[in-house]
Design a protein around this motif. Sequence first.
Motif, short mmCIF file in Angstrom:
data_model
loop_
_atom_site.label_atom_id
_atom_site.label_comp_id
_atom_site.label_asym_id
_atom_site.label_seq_id
_atom_site.Cartn_x
_atom_site.Cartn_y
_atom_site.Cartn_z
N GLN A 1 14.64 23.06 -46.23
CA GLN A 1 14.59 22.15 -45.04
C GLN A 1 14.91 21.00 -45.24
OE1 GLN A 1 13.87 24.52 -42.13
NE2 GLN A 1 16.29 25.61 -41.38
N HIS A 2 13.45 21.16 -45.68
CA HIS A 2 13.05 19.17 -45.98
C HIS A 2 13.85 18.30 -46.72
CE1 HIS A 2 8.91 18.26 -44.21
NE2 HIS A 2 9.14 19.06 -44.04
N ALA A 3 13.94 18.90 -48.00
CA ALA A 3 15.10 18.12 -49.19
C ALA A 3 16.02 18.45 -48.65
CB ALA A 3 15.48 19.27 -50.39
N GLU A 4 17.37 19.13 -48.29
CA GLU A 4 18.28 18.61 -47.21
C GLU A 4 18.30 17.37 -46.70
OE1 GLU A 4 18.93 22.71 -45.62
OE2 GLU A 4 20.18 23.87 -47.89
N HIS A 5 16.77 17.27 -45.44
CA HIS A 5 16.89 16.66 -44.59
C HIS A 5 16.70 15.32 -45.19
CE1 HIS A 5 17.82 18.55 -41.12
NE2 HIS A 5 16.56 19.50 -41.35
N ARG A 6 16.19 15.12 -46.56
CA ARG A 6 15.48 13.91 -47.46
C ARG A 6 17.13 13.21 -47.77
NH1 ARG A 6 10.87 16.41 -48.89
NH2 ARG A 6 11.72 16.59 -50.64
N ALA A 7 17.76 14.59 -48.14
CA ALA A 7 19.11 14.15 -49.24
C ALA A 7 20.37 13.70 -48.22
CB ALA A 7 19.26 15.48 -49.98
N ARG A 8 20.00 13.88 -46.91
CA ARG A 8 20.78 13.11 -45.75
C ARG A 8 20.40 11.70 -45.30
NH1 ARG A 8 20.61 18.24 -43.32
NH2 ARG A 8 22.52 19.61 -43.89
#
Length: 343
Positions: free
Chosen positions: A199-206
Amino acid sequence: MTINIPTLAFSSREFLRMIESFGLSGSWGWNFSRKEYVWSSGLYKLFGIEDGSVQPDYELYRSLVHPDDRLQLEDAAQILNEGLLTDHTFRVIRPDGTMRIVVSRGDVYFTPEGAPAGAAGVLVDVTSQQRASHAVRTHNDRQRAVFEHSSIIPWVWTVDGEVLHAPGWCELTGLPPEDLPGEWHRPVVAEERAAFLRQHAEHRARGQAYTLDFTARLASGEHGAFRALVAPVMTGTGTIREWTGLTFPADSTALKPRRDALSASGDERVRGLHLRAARGLLDWTLADLAKASKLSLSTIRRLEEDAEGPLARSRHAAIEALRQAGVVFTVVEGSTVAVARTR
């Protein structure tokens, strides 16, 4: 400026003059037998005195030192007779009243027989560095106070997710400090860790701010529920420079407005708008409030219009009737009156 053109070699004197031209350093020399005491142009500038406008001596030097720092410096007798000259950091008060913080370094030179013959030293202005260090210490002290009170931890991550700053996290969870940069997530319980990192990685990607809830194992061996608030820090060109955020216990009230019940002694803070709001919550008319408070309809109307006059006793009766019907008046963060219905 003296310069050897073929070799582009500067003399040491010219290098010193170039360095001192920034006004951040200066030097002095003292020949004991000839009683000669000299300051460089840079030292005059550092002290805020026009170059050559005064005859320098060691007592003038000491007189410019902040009174609280002056005693740490050697006096003239200690230098002349004992050859004692140590390094110091002290404050200088210039003639115009401004203050600078300097570091002094010096040496005493001796005759072959071991008698002190002269001394020389250099001063460097470290005001900016000292102020920056003080600001960092003050900031860290404030963060520490918040952590000790509420276990709230500030975070800074690189763009790639490596932790740069998380004071208190290792203490709270028992994570070794050397593991903080790359293994900061290890205290997250095993059954949640993979999803948490994804989830951290997905949010950072956004590239957008986000909130995550998680459970962490504490240094005490217990588990604690936490919430993380994370946001990107942008550069002037619109790219993400780093990520920052807070973690705090999920049940923490530290980020919620403080609410204190309004006692009868504070009823004068309840205004007409609050009475109207309370009636609205109860779906009461003016007549309903008048009946419940045993006041006249005109008195209720005057209260709601904030009319002037001796209405303190009537206001208390109206507020008490609303309280009996389930309305609560509270003060939020010490100033704002809030109205709520409890039943």
